[in-house]
Design a protein around this motif. Structure first.
Motif, PDB file in Angstrom:
ATOM      1  N   ALA A   1     -67.274 -39.765 -35.219  1.00  0.00           N
ATOM      2  CA  ALA A   1     -66.770 -39.036 -36.382  1.00  0.00           C
ATOM      3  C   ALA A   1     -67.474 -39.884 -37.763  1.00  0.00           C
ATOM      4  O   ALA A   1     -67.661 -40.862 -37.888  1.00  0.00           O
ATOM      5  CB  ALA A   1     -65.354 -39.096 -36.810  1.00  0.00           C
ATOM      6  N   LYS A   2     -67.857 -38.593 -38.625  1.00  0.00           N
ATOM      7  CA  LYS A   2     -68.376 -39.199 -39.910  1.00  0.00           C
ATOM      8  C   LYS A   2     -67.065 -39.830 -40.877  1.00  0.00           C
ATOM      9  O   LYS A   2     -67.268 -40.623 -41.717  1.00  0.00           O
ATOM     10  CB  LYS A   2     -69.240 -38.121 -40.415  1.00  0.00           C
ATOM     11  N   SER A   3     -66.227 -39.096 -40.895  1.00  0.00           N
ATOM     12  CA  SER A   3     -64.978 -39.343 -41.847  1.00  0.00           C
ATOM     13  C   SER A   3     -63.759 -38.924 -40.957  1.00  0.00           C
ATOM     14  O   SER A   3     -63.676 -37.982 -40.058  1.00  0.00           O
ATOM     15  CB  SER A   3     -65.267 -38.754 -43.093  1.00  0.00           C
ATOM     16  N   TRP A   4     -62.555 -39.069 -41.361  1.00  0.00           N
ATOM     17  CA  TRP A   4     -61.286 -38.680 -41.078  1.00  0.00           C
ATOM     18  C   TRP A   4     -60.266 -38.594 -42.547  1.00  0.00           C
ATOM     19  O   TRP A   4     -60.443 -39.263 -43.392  1.00  0.00           O
ATOM     20  CB  TRP A   4     -60.600 -39.569 -39.992  1.00  0.00           C
TER      21      TRP A   4
ATOM     22  N   PHE B   1     -60.786 -34.803 -38.542  1.00  0.00           N
ATOM     23  CA  PHE B   1     -61.983 -35.577 -38.367  1.00  0.00           C
ATOM     24  C   PHE B   1     -63.147 -34.435 -38.782  1.00  0.00           C
ATOM     25  O   PHE B   1     -63.155 -33.451 -38.671  1.00  0.00           O
ATOM     26  CB  PHE B   1     -62.200 -35.900 -37.176  1.00  0.00           C
ATOM     27  N   LYS B   2     -64.144 -35.360 -39.457  1.00  0.00           N
ATOM     28  CA  LYS B   2     -65.469 -34.427 -39.747  1.00  0.00           C
ATOM     29  C   LYS B   2     -66.411 -34.977 -38.711  1.00  0.00           C
ATOM     30  O   LYS B   2     -66.722 -36.381 -38.848  1.00  0.00           O
ATOM     31  CB  LYS B   2     -65.877 -34.818 -41.262  1.00  0.00           C
ATOM     32  N   LEU B   3     -67.217 -34.366 -38.075  1.00  0.00           N
ATOM     33  CA  LEU B   3     -68.423 -34.585 -37.165  1.00  0.00           C
ATOM     34  C   LEU B   3     -69.560 -34.831 -37.726  1.00  0.00           C
ATOM     35  O   LEU B   3     -69.934 -34.240 -39.066  1.00  0.00           O
ATOM     36  CB  LEU B   3     -68.448 -33.787 -35.908  1.00  0.00           C
TER      37      LEU B   3
ATOM     38  N   VAL C   1     -55.338 -28.764 -30.988  1.00  0.00           N
ATOM     39  CA  VAL C   1     -56.425 -29.165 -31.449  1.00  0.00           C
ATOM     40  C   VAL C   1     -57.039 -27.742 -32.361  1.00  0.00           C
ATOM     41  O   VAL C   1     -57.135 -26.758 -31.492  1.00  0.00           O
ATOM     42  CB  VAL C   1     -57.409 -29.830 -30.509  1.00  0.00           C
ATOM     43  N   GLU C   2     -57.386 -27.807 -33.433  1.00  0.00           N
ATOM     44  CA  GLU C   2     -57.953 -26.642 -34.266  1.00  0.00           C
ATOM     45  C   GLU C   2     -59.368 -27.032 -34.500  1.00  0.00           C
ATOM     46  O   GLU C   2     -59.554 -28.275 -34.911  1.00  0.00           O
ATOM     47  CB  GLU C   2     -57.108 -26.413 -35.469  1.00  0.00           C
ATOM     48  N   THR C   3     -60.184 -26.253 -34.418  1.00  0.00           N
ATOM     49  CA  THR C   3     -61.565 -26.262 -34.720  1.00  0.00           C
ATOM     50  C   THR C   3     -62.127 -25.288 -35.758  1.00  0.00           C
ATOM     51  O   THR C   3     -62.831 -24.249 -35.271  1.00  0.00           O
ATOM     52  CB  THR C   3     -62.503 -26.192 -33.500  1.00  0.00           C
ATOM     53  N   PRO C   4     -61.924 -25.202 -36.828  1.00  0.00           N
ATOM     54  CA  PRO C   4     -62.405 -24.187 -37.827  1.00  0.00           C
ATOM     55  C   PRO C   4     -63.878 -24.089 -38.182  1.00  0.00           C
ATOM     56  O   PRO C   4     -64.262 -23.022 -38.388  1.00  0.00           O
ATOM     57  CB  PRO C   4     -61.704 -24.528 -39.259  1.00  0.00           C
ATOM     58  N   ASP C   5     -64.585 -24.974 -37.730  1.00  0.00           N
ATOM     59  CA  ASP C   5     -66.027 -24.777 -37.688  1.00  0.00           C
ATOM     60  C   ASP C   5     -66.755 -25.868 -36.827  1.00  0.00           C
ATOM     61  O   ASP C   5     -65.707 -26.829 -36.249  1.00  0.00           O
ATOM     62  CB  ASP C   5     -66.555 -24.979 -39.217  1.00  0.00           C
ATOM     63  N   ASP C   6     -67.767 -26.063 -36.592  1.00  0.00           N
ATOM     64  CA  ASP C   6     -68.409 -27.015 -35.446  1.00  0.00           C
ATOM     65  C   ASP C   6     -68.315 -28.542 -35.873  1.00  0.00           C
ATOM     66  O   ASP C   6     -68.225 -29.408 -34.822  1.00  0.00           O
ATOM     67  CB  ASP C   6     -70.005 -26.631 -35.699  1.00  0.00           C
ATOM     68  N   GLU C   7     -68.125 -28.831 -37.394  1.00  0.00           N
ATOM     69  CA  GLU C   7     -67.952 -30.261 -37.572  1.00  0.00           C
ATOM     70  C   GLU C   7     -66.702 -30.634 -37.996  1.00  0.00           C
ATOM     71  O   GLU C   7     -66.588 -31.712 -38.213  1.00  0.00           O
ATOM     72  CB  GLU C   7     -69.078 -30.410 -38.688  1.00  0.00           C
TER      73      GLU C   7
END
Length: 679
Positions: A140-143, A154-156, A203-209
């Motif tokens: 992950a790039k950030s949280w 999390f941001k991937l 777990v929600e995934t509003p976009d790919d990252e």
């Protein structure tokens, strides 16, 4: 371009141009570049701004050849297309490394004693830095947490790819959680760390990252779980989802075409029955079918991927799509290949280490091994560090023993107390640990938080064999046949079978404890067995006594309740109370009902994980947990000691470890992908 008047003369000022080549920053020499937001690493844009440069990427010259050894991997695009848009930039410890070489690893057996090697190539959403205090980005790039710790976002990394070149996205995290972690066809019941007080997250995934974990109650320790645990919070949906009926309606049909009963059977061939990341691949699980399967092993995000597996060992090659680069732009890892050899015999392992046949080892070594290893450092061209440990060798009487006569005695607190004070911890420390350890009682937490009353560290830990004998007499555990050894109250012979594996406890420690118990009239047998044999006996409730290391730091307890809920840890570690666990799992339909103090432990750990860390409420609950666990002596502590860490002198960028422990996932904080071999 900007015009400036200076003394009436028009000058032209050009914007600062970034340097074409970035300075090869290392931890040892930062070259004037400011540190990033997190120790020893940068995001790409952060590094380029700090160093005023544009990082140019380069690859391992052998990577195409290595990629060709990953069955069914496509030809490689250029390295810049294999990396995420924002690769993780790693500052090596001492120097920019060299590509090449084969890293020689040593484990016990398939899925036994493998975690120190697995942790070298391990990745997860985040990790602990080597200060063992700071959680830093990784996959992950950030949280970001919300205010009450009920939502973790999390941001991937955009453009991140699996080892087969397919996109890694938030869908892979959701697939892991919804379709593997919570699917009873894969995990009979969800692991504690994927729930909050026993309730699932969403777990929600509003976009790919973007990945959003929504929790039914606060659990701030969830982040530390992702930083320390072997269970990776993602699996390749494009690969395993093909065989999952919730993802692909034709999953069973595709599996049957490969010779499997259904899609779940294929998933288990790759993923196993849990999230242990060293589960055997189809090369071992399904050798008759593997040629027809889409790959030898499931795609990975780790630094290396397995390409050969037998009962003798495994072989790995570098992941051509690995997402890290060094400060000179070289794609990591530096090391081309890894070769893992299995040796279950401890003496054989020591011989290989002394002969310099291994590049790194810490697991399954104990301080009693240190003199031999230290004496042969020059001969074997290796170095041994002696580092503090977090957990210690711990003893547990099987309080739900299948033999009712033994169960009645082992379940009696006075018997457990007698067995504890019969152990001469000072002598144990001097003999097995060369006086380097600290005799103490097991309290559940290590290092010890401020809320722990110091009295518990020495509770029933004094050496008092005369009192132990008196207590045993009062319990009716006396010598009835005159042979000098005690019988059970019903007259049956009392023999405590002490089966152990050196992966979990040094044999010398077991022998010394056995002698102490014999000195108060308790007959024992001592037998070394393999880790697999130990775990099998433990799982089937056949052990008389548990013998394994145990304890965890506060940060990990906040994310994982296993130490406090029957059977008080997991398959790979130290458990007793198996029938209590069965009662809990079946809501009382089978097994044995645990006593009230155990029910209180279960209640308290859930409240503890949701309370603000360091608050009066949290400290009060934590103190009660320690009192309940320690005063009932479910686990008997011995000596908190140190342990050896072995590495070849040809292995570079290898730092000083702050602890020789499993708890922060062994090598994970020490950045294995930037190690290199200088042969």
């Amino acid at each position: 371009m900007k015009r400036i008047l200076l003394g009436g003369v028009a000058l032209v000022a050009f914007p600062m141009v970034a340097l074409a080549n970035c300075p090869p920053v290392t931890v040892a020499d930062m070259m004037g570049v400011a540190p990033g937001a997190f120790p020893e690493q940068y995001e790409l844009s952060e590094f380029q701004a700090a160093a005023n440069c544009t990082l140019e990427f380069s690859e391992n010259p052998a990577i195409a050849e290595l990629n060709a050894r990953i069955r069914n991997n496509p030809p490689l695009p250029p390295v810049a297309e294999r990396l995420p848009e924002e690769p993780l930039v790693v500052a090596p410890y001492e120097s920019i490394g060299k590509y090449g070489g084969v890293f020689d690893a040593l484990s016990n057996a398939t899925e036994a004693g493998t975690s120190d090697f697995m942790s070298v190539r391990h990745v997860n959403l985040v990790r602990y830095s080597d200060d063992l205090q700071t959680i830093v980005p990784n996959v992950a790039k950030s949280w970001e947490w919300n205010d009450d710790y009920t939502q973790l976002t999390f941001k991937l990394r955009k453009g991140h790819k699996w080892s087969d070149g397919q996109p890694f996205t938030s869908a892979d995290v959701k697939f892991w959680y919804d379709n593997l972690a919570l699917d009873p066809n894969i995990n009979e019941k969800p692991k504690d760390y994927v729930t909050v007080a026993g309730q699932p997250m969403t777990v929600e995934t509003p976009d790919d990252e973007t990945v959003i974990f929504k929790l039914p109650a606060p659990k701030p320790g969830l982040l530390a779980h992702f930083a320390t645990h072997y269970a990776q919070a993602f699996q390749p949906k494009h690969f395993l989802g093909r065989f999952h009926p919730a993802v692909n309606p034709d999953a069973d049909k595709e599996a049957q075409a490969l010779g499997f009963e259904n899609g779940y059977a294929v998933i288990k061939a790759y993923y196993g029955n849990s999230d242990w990341m060293d589960t055997a691949t189809p090369m071992l699980n399904s050798p008759d079918k593997v040629a027809k399967m889409p790959a030898d092993a499931a795609p990975t995000l780790e630094s290396h991927i397995v390409v050969r597996e037998t009962t003798e060992g495994r072989h790995f090659v570098a992941n051509p799509y690995f997402y890290m680069v060094d400060t000179a732009g070289h794609q990591l890892p530096y090391i081309n290949e890894m070769d893992e050899v299995f040796a279950n015999d401890h003496e054989v392992r020591l011989l290989k280490l002394v002969n310099g046949e291994v590049d790194y080892k810490s697991q399954s070594l104990g301080l009693p091994d240190a003199p031999l290893l230290l004496q042969n450092q020059d001969k074997g061209n290796y170095t041994v560090q002696i580092a503090p440990r977090i957990s210690m060798a711990t003893v547990s009487l099987n309080v739900t023993h299948p033999d009712e006569a033994k169960r009645a005695v082992f379940g009696n607190l006075e018997f457990r107390k007698a067995m504890s004070i019969a152990i001469n911890r000072d002598a144990l420390n001097q003999t097995a640990y060369f006086g380097e350890g600290e005799p103490r009682q097991y309290v559940g937490f290590s290092p010890v938080p401020d809320f722990v009353d110091p009295k518990w560290l020495s509770y029933a830990a004094e050496f008092d064999p005369d009192t132990a004998k008196k207590m045993l007499d009062e319990l009716g555990v006396v010598d009835k046949d005159g042979d000098g050894m005690r019988e059970l109250p019903n007259g049956d012979k009392l023999v405590i079978n002490m089966q152990f594996a050196t992966q979990g406890i040094p044999g010398q420690v077991v022998e010394l404890i056995a002698q102490d118990w014999a000195n108060v009239g308790i007959s024992t047998t001592v037998k070394e067995i393999t880790p697999d044999e130990y775990r099998s006996a433990q799982s089937s409730n056949q052990l008389d006594v548990g013998l394994w290391e145990k304890s965890q730091p506060l940060a990990i307890v906040l994310g994982n309740n296993e130490l406090w809920v029957p059977p008080f840890e997991n398959y790979f570690a130290h458990r007793n109370g198996m029938l209590w666990a069965e009662w809990v799992d079946t809501n009382g339909a089978s097994g044995l009902e645990p006593p009230d103090y155990v029910k209180q432990l279960m209640k308290d750990i859930n409240a503890f994980q949701s309370a603000p860390v360091g608050s009066p409420e949290s400290n009060e609950i934590g103190a009660r947990m320690v009192e309940n666990m320690t005063s009932n002596l479910l686990f008997i502590g011995t000596v908190l000691s140190k342990g050896p860490i072995y590495h070849s002198n040809k292995l570079k960028n290898f730092p000083e470890f702050k602890t020789e422990s499993y708890e922060y996932y062994r090598t994970y904080p020490y950045r294995g992908p930037q190690w290199y071999l200088d042969e």
